[in-house]
Design an enzyme around this catalytic site. Structure first.
Site, mmCIF file in Angstrom:
data_model
loop_
_atom_site.group_PDB
_atom_site.id
_atom_site.type_symbol
_atom_site.label_atom_id
_atom_site.label_comp_id
_atom_site.label_asym_id
_atom_site.label_seq_id
_atom_site.Cartn_x
_atom_site.Cartn_y
_atom_site.Cartn_z
ATOM 1 N N GLY A 233 68.860 24.915 96.099
ATOM 2 C CA GLY A 233 70.084 25.239 95.464
ATOM 3 C C GLY A 233 70.021 25.573 94.033
ATOM 4 O O GLY A 233 70.883 26.282 93.277
ATOM 5 N N LYS B 95 59.747 20.733 100.185
ATOM 6 C CA LYS B 95 60.515 21.345 99.376
ATOM 7 C C LYS B 95 60.522 20.542 97.983
ATOM 8 O O LYS B 95 60.822 21.126 96.960
ATOM 9 C CB LYS B 95 61.986 21.065 99.929
ATOM 10 C CG LYS B 95 63.276 21.574 99.176
ATOM 11 C CD LYS B 95 64.634 21.541 99.729
ATOM 12 C CE LYS B 95 65.770 22.394 99.396
ATOM 13 N NZ LYS B 95 66.087 22.076 98.055
ATOM 14 N N GLU C 27 72.802 13.128 96.899
ATOM 15 C CA GLU C 27 71.354 13.583 97.556
ATOM 16 C C GLU C 27 70.702 12.157 98.024
ATOM 17 O O GLU C 27 69.791 12.413 98.470
ATOM 18 C CB GLU C 27 70.540 14.225 96.327
ATOM 19 C CG GLU C 27 70.214 13.545 95.354
ATOM 20 C CD GLU C 27 69.334 14.387 94.389
ATOM 21 O OE1 GLU C 27 69.173 15.547 94.466
ATOM 22 O OE2 GLU C 27 68.669 13.657 93.366
HETATM 23 O O1 S3P Z 1 71.530 19.959 89.535
HETATM 24 C C1 S3P Z 1 70.738 19.355 90.357
HETATM 25 O O2 S3P Z 1 69.555 19.275 90.016
HETATM 26 C C2 S3P Z 1 71.109 18.698 91.550
HETATM 27 C C3 S3P Z 1 72.548 18.514 91.811
HETATM 28 C C4 S3P Z 1 73.186 18.069 93.084
HETATM 29 O O3 S3P Z 1 73.706 19.169 93.668
HETATM 30 P P1 S3P Z 1 75.347 19.074 94.272
HETATM 31 O O4 S3P Z 1 76.151 18.801 93.287
HETATM 32 O O5 S3P Z 1 75.532 20.449 94.776
HETATM 33 O O6 S3P Z 1 75.167 17.956 95.264
HETATM 34 C C5 S3P Z 1 72.194 17.428 93.902
HETATM 35 O O7 S3P Z 1 72.531 17.006 95.150
HETATM 36 C C6 S3P Z 1 70.920 18.376 93.972
HETATM 37 O O8 S3P Z 1 70.063 17.758 94.851
HETATM 38 C C7 S3P Z 1 70.219 18.585 92.743
HETATM 39 C C1 PEP Z 2 70.798 18.764 97.565
HETATM 40 C C2 PEP Z 2 69.686 18.956 97.341
HETATM 41 O O1 PEP Z 2 68.887 19.909 96.900
HETATM 42 P P1 PEP Z 2 69.324 21.415 96.380
HETATM 43 O O2 PEP Z 2 68.583 21.347 94.909
HETATM 44 O O3 PEP Z 2 68.763 22.516 97.112
HETATM 45 O O4 PEP Z 2 70.745 21.659 96.269
HETATM 46 C C3 PEP Z 2 68.774 17.876 97.531
HETATM 47 O O5 PEP Z 2 67.687 17.927 96.978
HETATM 48 O O6 PEP Z 2 69.142 17.046 98.152
#
Ligand code: S3P
Ligand code: PEP
Length: 428
Positions: A100, A414, A317
């Site tokens: 993500g 990951k 998360e």
């Molecule tokens: O900005 C970041 O590093 C993240 C934000 C969150 O995403 P979401 O807001 O989509 O849940 C989290 O769940 C993800 O693991 C990492």
């Molecule tokens: C939502 C997660 O990852 P991503 O950075 O792919 O969004 C996670 O690590 O739980």
């Protein structure tokens, strides 16, 4: 079962022989490492990122930055990131995997170069939302083509610069849309003002992390309620040290609540923006002890835990590991505030309801969470849907369930390639 996993590819999670007693070191934070790499690429001069996470997601980030024109070198002290160069107008591909942070943070950087950049990755990333972010970037002057599905693949036609300005953003599906705009904003000619619409984004600590890291790289971000402002700035930082990943630490932190005993997490920071820091309050709420001192965090439990109601909107998360844990509570629990988890690595609410129920618990997914009624669990294959945090959840379940077979354990790479070894170490 995910397309490329086989039933043979399983790890029998170890049952705890008794109370745990271990000191664990977890690797660097994914979220901090990938922000540091992005900010380093946007900085003038080289930045040495110390103690970074080395995992699939952080390698994908370095690979993406290289395609966009920011090279790096691995040195004994860390990863040295070079500034982004505008490029030569070539067409390149950025591989997103299922990260993500890479899918959301790098498209804005592509607008600053001159390359035509196609973004695509695993089948799972093609189901993860990006359109609010792409619309906001387009409103700020970017040229982007997608296939109308609101998810990768999409193509950014770099224009060599981005005007920036004021934009509205719906970041309710992921805080990463907002973080993406804020991280790149110092490089926009006019900076950026982002007005949130549609409701509060999830993962507030990750937004605070973005603001904090921008400051540490020399930007001057500010916030008034739901409006964020980042002026144009010349970023610079020669050296940045990454904290241990407190979300990766979750299964270790919570283990004593299942097995009894003590776990120490080395290097737990005294002050941090990481969402995982909230685990200290969770441990206390569920009946354990959590003490932070100069050496790190010490968690003690007696193997009993209370059922509870939790709103995990800010710490989504952590949900898979907490849901697994609550299957051992003394009564029912409710998890709320995490509708956006349906757009994570997999639909985590559906996956958890299916897999926990298959082991004997009564778990249903609701509009924004899970209802968990504990019942005696039995062994079986725990499918992980290519989701690293489901591997961690399976490990927690295995502490008390004989014959718990975690499918495709390698997918944990990951964020923590050494997870299985560290877990065996926890159990002596
Ligand atoms: O900005 C970041 O590093 C993240 C934000 C969150 O995403 P979401 O807001 O989509 O849940 C989290 O769940 C993800 O693991 C990492
Ligand atoms: C939502 C997660 O990852 P991503 O950075 O792919 O969004 C996670 O690590 O739980």
């Amino acid at each position: 079962m995910p397309e490329h996993a086989t039933r043979e590819d399983v790890w029998t999670a170890p049952v705890a022989p008794g109370p745990v007693d271990a000191t664990i070191r977890v690797p660097g934070s994914k979220s901090i490492t990938n922000r540091a790499y992005v900010l380093a690429a946007l900085s003038a001069g080289q930045t040495l990122v110390r103690q970074p996470l080395d995992s699939r997601d952080t390698r994908l980030m370095l690979g993406a930055l290289a395609e966009l024109g920011a090279e790096h070198e691995r040195t004994p002290e860390g990863v040295l990131v070079h500034p982004l160069t505008p490029g030569d107008g070539a067409s390149v591909q950025v591989e997103l995997g299922n990260a993500g942070t890479v899918a959301r943070f790098t498209p804005a950087l592509a607008t600053l170069g001159t390359r035509t950049v196609r973004f695509d990755g695993d089948p799972a990333i093609r189901r993860r939302p990006v359109s609010p972010l792409l619309s906001a970037l387009s409103a700020l002057g970017a040229v982007i083509e997608d296939e109308g599905r609101g998810a990768p693949p999409f193509t950014v036609q770099g224009g060599g610069r981005l005007g920036g300005g004021t934009v509205e953003l719906d970041s309710t599906a992921s805080s990463q849309f907002l973080s993406a705009l804020l991280l790149a904003a110092p490089a926009f000619d006019g900076g950026a003002t982002v007005r949130l619409v549609g409701g509060a984004p999830p993962s507030e600590p990750h937004i605070a992390m973005t603001m904090d890291m921008l400051r540490r790289f020399g930007a001057d971000p500010s916030r008034e309620g739901s409006e964020f402002h980042v002026p144009h700035a010349d970023l610079r930082r020669t050296d940045f040290t990454v904290e241990p990943d407190l979300s990766t630490a979750a299964p270790f932190v919570l283990a004593p609540l299942v097995t009894g005993g003590t776990v120490r997490i080395a290097g737990w920071p005294e002050h941090t923006t990481q969402p995982g820091d909230w685990l200290r309050s969770l441990v206390r709420e569920l009946g354990g002890r959590a003490e932070l001192d100069d050496h790190g965090l010490t968690v003690t439990g007696d193997g009993r835990l209370r059922g509870t109601r939790l709103d995990l909107h800010e710490v989504g998360e952590l949900t898979p590991v907490i849901a697994a844990l609550l299957c051992f509570a003394d009564g029912p629990s409710v998890i709320a505030g995490v509708a956006h988890l349906r757009g994570h690595e997999t639909d985590r609410l559906a996956a958890l309801a299916t897999e926990l129920s298959a082991l004997g618990a009564e778990v249903t997914d609701t509009a924004d969470g899970l209802r968990i009624t504990p019942a005696p669990l039995h062994g079986g294959v725990f499918h992980t849907y290519d989701d690293h945090r489901l591997v961690m959840a399976g490990a927690v379940l295995g502490l008390r369930v004989t014959g718990l077979q975690v499918e495709n354990p390698a997918t944990v790479g990951k964020t923590f390639p050494g997870f299985v070894d560290a877990w065996q170490e926890l159990l002596g």
